[in-house]
Scaffold this active site. Sequence first.
Site: not given
Lengths: 285, 389
Positions: A35, A37, A62, A106
């Site tokens: 994916c 992350d 990230c 995120c």
Amino acid sequence: MWDYTDKVKEHFLNPRNVGEIENADAVGEVGSLACGDALKLFIKLDENKERIVEAKFQTFGCGSAIASSSALTEMIKGKTLDEALGVTNKEIADFLGGLPEEKMHCSVMGQEALEVAIAKYRGGPVPSHDHGHEHEQEGEIVCKCFGLTDGFLKKVISQNRLHTAEQVTHFTKAGGACGGCIPKIKELIAEVLGEQQKQEPKKPERLTNLRKMQLIQEVLENEVRPLLWADGGDLELIDIAGNAVQIAFRKACAGCASSGYTSRFVEQKLRELVADDITVEEVQG
Amino acid sequence: MREIYLDNNATTKVDEVVFEEMRPYFCELYGNPSSMHYFGGQVQKKVDEARQRVAGLIGAQPEEIIFTACGTESDNAAIRSALEVFPNKRHVITTRVEHPAVLTLCRSLSKHGYRVTELNVDSAGRLDMDELRDAVDDNTAIVSIMYANNETGVIFPIEEVGRIVKEKGALLHTDAVQAVGKIPLNMAESTVDMLSLSGHKLHAPKGIGILYVRKGVPFRPFLVGGHQEKSRRAGTENTASIIALGKACELAGQHMGDENSRVKAMRDRLENELLRLIPAARINGGGADRLPNTVSIAFEFVEGELILLYLSELGICASSGSACTSGSLEPSHVLRAMGVPFTCAHGSIRFSLSRFTTDEEIDTVIRELPAIIRRGREMSPFGRELLAK
Ligand code: FES
């Protein structure tokens, strides 16, 4: 280059609580290498198994993924599990002074990991968005590429008031790989909008005290504090008695010469959005 | 903090000599080359000189050079022209690793009744000539294949491609924006029909490019209007930038040797040292013929954007194949086409050097990067297992 806030930068340059907890009470894992992350969250509870005393993370991702993980662990420390479950992705993003919309997933990943950890600890069904891992699934998979269900997507859509499929991709990644699920995402948005409209009849005629307090809190959280953060300031709600709202300024706002002006601004906002007889008073607290 | 600029495949510094060359053409010699008066005429002379200089770098004739606004315009113009020239041919061939300027256009053509073949590459990023041979047929209007890849630097055997394409009577276009100035090209002895070049990749300003069209190859203009560029590209010439591009091409020719010796040696040193110092790293396209200035290196179990942000804190500018936005969740289309394993596709970094790169700058990267990778892996749930080994 992404327009990251100073706080996001600070958190990915000096992330808090990186690592693992040896005998953690709860562990939640979401995402995968494929994916792009992944987050593994470790939680340690106090002796009475009530409050979170320690939280740590390991994240592959990230800069904003690292910052969101760091923020999450800071935010849930000291909270009960129920309080922690109340932490939304929006609050994680707000804690960081905001994230670029393309990076909102995120913050959602942080919220997901928390839910998975607590669900596993409590032994109930594990939320499905445990991409790439073998767990019980709840609801119907909408996005095959990222293993996301209708229930999860609807929750994110309604909590963040998303209106377009593109936004949903930014918040959850759904639709970002093959794009096959985009029509279904659009349907979900329409469904959520329909449900919201039913639930939200205009402004209630007379506010109950309880509702008024909730509204005041909401306005402060969503409309006022983000503006103060932008200038490095903050405020805290101290008390509400009838129409009198007491606030205390924090950080850059505390002792700022124009805090009187800021109080008036807060008052104006509350009058506009809650009730027109509200007064705001600054107290030391 | 002084920047260490190792992102020259994205864009380059305008050479100061180039800037001096273009400077008078804004406020003093601002005439329109199409004018009848001496004031425009003197600019026309400089534009002609620039055309010769550009032609000189790629072994072309000046009349074969059409100035455009950028590489993307040149790519679009070439492909669309071929389709207009051959209205009955409805097939286009390109590759999966092409720049979006070509790939996006081709994908939109496929929605408008054209058949589009995207050729595959192997794990080193190389084309399979047999696949090309099978794909090209009498219905193929144009084959558009880049000269060298922007992410990995892998060079394609364009002349071999050309021989196959010519047998079937199709046109060959090559996007050479990354190759021109880095490796020698000679259109005089080439099978290429059309070639795109972009100024800002070789120390000229942004906003200027060329399309080379071989003499005798039929062409239909992309922009119509005035009769500039012999009616092949309407619009008042960007004179200052054209003059700059001419100078930049002249300089590129002079520095070609340096690019392939000193710059290449720095690139090789960077590559070898990083592989030596950092475990679980690999060069993307390592087995192929590559541009002398480019290295794409993949690190397992660490995410590319994070590496870039940490590098950027130290003033080091590089780029990652993957843009970690949710919109493009796929690592990079180039690395994916090469089948780079997903454990490291998200952690690929590209360094692209130029003649302005110094040994000290390379030393700094070699000194700093291993700790950055280690730090990223320590934070990652997967990387820790690797470090434990
Ligand atoms: S199914 Fe959702 S992106 Fe592929």
